[in-house]
Design a protein around this motif. Sequence first.
Motif, PDB file in Angstrom:
ATOM      1  N   VAL A  60       0.824  -1.214   0.000  1.00  0.00           N
ATOM      2  CA  VAL A  60       0.000   0.000   0.000  1.00  0.00           C
ATOM      3  C   VAL A  60       0.857   1.262   0.000  1.00  0.00           C
ATOM      4  CG1 VAL A  60      -1.679   1.350   1.327  1.00  0.00           C
ATOM      5  CG2 VAL A  60      -2.078  -1.085   0.917  1.00  0.00           C
ATOM      6  N   PRO A  61       1.919   1.357   0.830  1.00  0.00           N
ATOM      7  CA  PRO A  61       2.781   2.545   0.728  1.00  0.00           C
ATOM      8  C   PRO A  61       3.342   2.761  -0.675  1.00  0.00           C
ATOM      9  CG  PRO A  61       3.254   1.367   2.752  1.00  0.00           C
ATOM     10  CD  PRO A  61       2.303   0.505   1.975  1.00  0.00           C
ATOM     11  N   ASN A  67       0.791   7.289  -6.254  1.00  0.00           N
ATOM     12  CA  ASN A  67      -0.513   7.944  -6.367  1.00  0.00           C
ATOM     13  C   ASN A  67      -1.365   7.331  -7.474  1.00  0.00           C
ATOM     14  OD1 ASN A  67      -2.456   9.813  -5.555  1.00  0.00           O
ATOM     15  ND2 ASN A  67      -1.823  11.306  -7.094  1.00  0.00           N
ATOM     16  N   TYR A  68      -1.362   5.997  -7.518  1.00  0.00           N
ATOM     17  CA  TYR A  68      -2.172   5.296  -8.517  1.00  0.00           C
ATOM     18  C   TYR A  68      -2.732   4.027  -7.882  1.00  0.00           C
ATOM     19  CZ  TYR A  68      -3.634   3.310 -12.975  1.00  0.00           C
ATOM     20  OH  TYR A  68      -4.378   2.785 -13.996  1.00  0.00           O
ATOM     21  N   PHE A  69      -4.058   3.888  -7.911  1.00  0.00           N
ATOM     22  CA  PHE A  69      -4.718   2.783  -7.230  1.00  0.00           C
ATOM     23  C   PHE A  69      -5.546   1.909  -8.164  1.00  0.00           C
ATOM     24  CE2 PHE A  69      -4.205   6.399  -4.439  1.00  0.00           C
ATOM     25  CZ  PHE A  69      -3.614   5.852  -3.312  1.00  0.00           C
ATOM     26  N   ASP A  70      -5.751   2.365  -9.391  1.00  0.00           N
ATOM     27  CA  ASP A  70      -6.688   1.686 -10.283  1.00  0.00           C
ATOM     28  C   ASP A  70      -6.279   0.267 -10.634  1.00  0.00           C
ATOM     29  OD1 ASP A  70      -8.130   3.974 -10.197  1.00  0.00           O
ATOM     30  OD2 ASP A  70      -7.795   4.578 -12.280  1.00  0.00           O
ATOM     31  N   ASP A  71      -4.989  -0.060 -10.499  1.00  0.00           N
ATOM     32  CA  ASP A  71      -4.562  -1.418 -10.819  1.00  0.00           C
ATOM     33  C   ASP A  71      -4.593  -2.341  -9.600  1.00  0.00           C
ATOM     34  OD1 ASP A  71      -2.482  -0.225  -9.492  1.00  0.00           O
ATOM     35  OD2 ASP A  71      -0.911  -0.935 -10.860  1.00  0.00           O
ATOM     36  N   ASP A  72      -5.090  -1.825  -8.474  1.00  0.00           N
ATOM     37  CA  ASP A  72      -5.238  -2.666  -7.289  1.00  0.00           C
ATOM     38  C   ASP A  72      -6.564  -3.402  -7.368  1.00  0.00           C
ATOM     39  OD1 ASP A  72      -4.590  -3.450  -4.418  1.00  0.00           O
ATOM     40  OD2 ASP A  72      -6.545  -2.487  -4.194  1.00  0.00           O
ATOM     41  N   HIS A  74      -8.438  -5.101  -5.216  1.00  0.00           N
ATOM     42  CA  HIS A  74      -9.442  -4.842  -4.176  1.00  0.00           C
ATOM     43  C   HIS A  74     -10.127  -3.500  -4.404  1.00  0.00           C
ATOM     44  CE1 HIS A  74     -10.879  -3.738  -0.073  1.00  0.00           C
ATOM     45  NE2 HIS A  74     -11.243  -5.003  -0.081  1.00  0.00           N
ATOM     46  N   TYR A  75      -9.345  -2.480  -4.701  1.00  0.00           N
ATOM     47  CA  TYR A  75      -9.912  -1.151  -4.978  1.00  0.00           C
ATOM     48  C   TYR A  75     -10.823  -1.197  -6.207  1.00  0.00           C
ATOM     49  CZ  TYR A  75     -10.141   3.767  -6.360  1.00  0.00           C
ATOM     50  OH  TYR A  75     -10.579   5.010  -6.739  1.00  0.00           O
ATOM     51  N   ALA A  76     -10.364  -1.882  -7.255  1.00  0.00           N
ATOM     52  CA  ALA A  76     -11.171  -1.991  -8.478  1.00  0.00           C
ATOM     53  C   ALA A  76     -12.493  -2.693  -8.198  1.00  0.00           C
ATOM     54  CB  ALA A  76     -10.382  -2.730  -9.558  1.00  0.00           C
ATOM     55  N   HIS A  77     -12.448  -3.732  -7.370  1.00  0.00           N
ATOM     56  CA  HIS A  77     -13.686  -4.442  -7.011  1.00  0.00           C
ATOM     57  C   HIS A  77     -14.635  -3.513  -6.262  1.00  0.00           C
ATOM     58  CE1 HIS A  77     -12.486  -8.168  -8.608  1.00  0.00           C
ATOM     59  NE2 HIS A  77     -11.874  -8.697  -7.570  1.00  0.00           N
ATOM     60  N   GLU A  78     -14.111  -2.732  -5.329  1.00  0.00           N
ATOM     61  CA  GLU A  78     -14.960  -1.803  -4.576  1.00  0.00           C
ATOM     62  C   GLU A  78     -15.658  -0.818  -5.500  1.00  0.00           C
ATOM     63  OE1 GLU A  78     -12.737   0.123  -1.458  1.00  0.00           O
ATOM     64  OE2 GLU A  78     -13.578  -1.265   0.020  1.00  0.00           O
ATOM     65  N   MET A  79     -14.898  -0.244  -6.429  1.00  0.00           N
ATOM     66  CA  MET A  79     -15.482   0.718  -7.362  1.00  0.00           C
ATOM     67  C   MET A  79     -16.543   0.048  -8.233  1.00  0.00           C
ATOM     68  SD  MET A  79     -14.100   3.566  -6.518  1.00  0.00           S
ATOM     69  CE  MET A  79     -14.061   2.873  -4.841  1.00  0.00           C
ATOM     70  N   THR A 208      -4.661   2.738   8.461  1.00  0.00           N
ATOM     71  CA  THR A 208      -4.050   3.230   7.223  1.00  0.00           C
ATOM     72  C   THR A 208      -4.498   2.439   5.998  1.00  0.00           C
ATOM     73  OG1 THR A 208      -2.121   1.799   7.545  1.00  0.00           O
ATOM     74  CG2 THR A 208      -2.008   4.033   8.458  1.00  0.00           C
ATOM     75  N   THR A 209      -5.469   1.528   6.165  1.00  0.00           N
ATOM     76  CA  THR A 209      -5.963   0.684   5.076  1.00  0.00           C
ATOM     77  C   THR A 209      -4.799  -0.025   4.380  1.00  0.00           C
ATOM     78  OG1 THR A 209      -7.587   2.454   4.741  1.00  0.00           O
ATOM     79  CG2 THR A 209      -7.697   0.596   3.247  1.00  0.00           C
TER      80      THR A 209
END
Length: 228
Positions: A60-61, A67-72, A74-79, A208-209
Amino acid sequence: MNLNETITNELKQHEIEFIHFVDISGLVEKQNRGFSSAILFGVKCSPEYLKRVSDNPNYVPDMVARNYFDDDEHYAHEMDMYRISDLLADFIEKNGYSAYSLSDDNQITTNNFEGNKSMLPLKTLATHAGLGWIGRNNLLVNKEYGCCQTWGGVLTDMPLNTVLNSLPAVQCGNCQICLDVCEPKALKGTVWQSGIEREKIIDVDKCTTCLKCMVHCPWTQRYMNKEL
């Protein structure tokens, strides 16, 4: 085709893996907003993703630094779950019923938060569907997939065939792994029970997620190692 099948077929078009129809008539009105039924749906994270996160203590750090999360995943699933929640609510309303999406955007727009906490968290719906318990990491823990399922939800007055399950028992035993891996010490070690305040389990201001309590949970590890 009954209404449950109609909803199932609609969700399957979005590659949803899990679909549950939950009786929420017994919840207080501030939670169910006067609706008697909820549609809970979701997907699971891949074991490959879980291994990648669990093997990299700076996962995560590193994301934050670039400053890019779209390829994660878990994050993509949430969105995706938020987007599909809004789409499903719209689909239900176009079929002549009322619906309320539990997407973050809709809940913010309609003031469905107490502070930073939803009136009806999706994991609360999942416990009422009998899918698992809330662990010491403040996440839903499922026997088959651990903590790696991501959920969406819609409340509705559509006359669906729903299920009301008793809340499952906590099966964390004496395990403290999530507390051990929580560097900011956000977790308090409290055992979940129905109606307990979130603040007695976790200090959300410290969290800190980092995803460590999700991927290192033994139930998640069991699923990951079984599938790899």
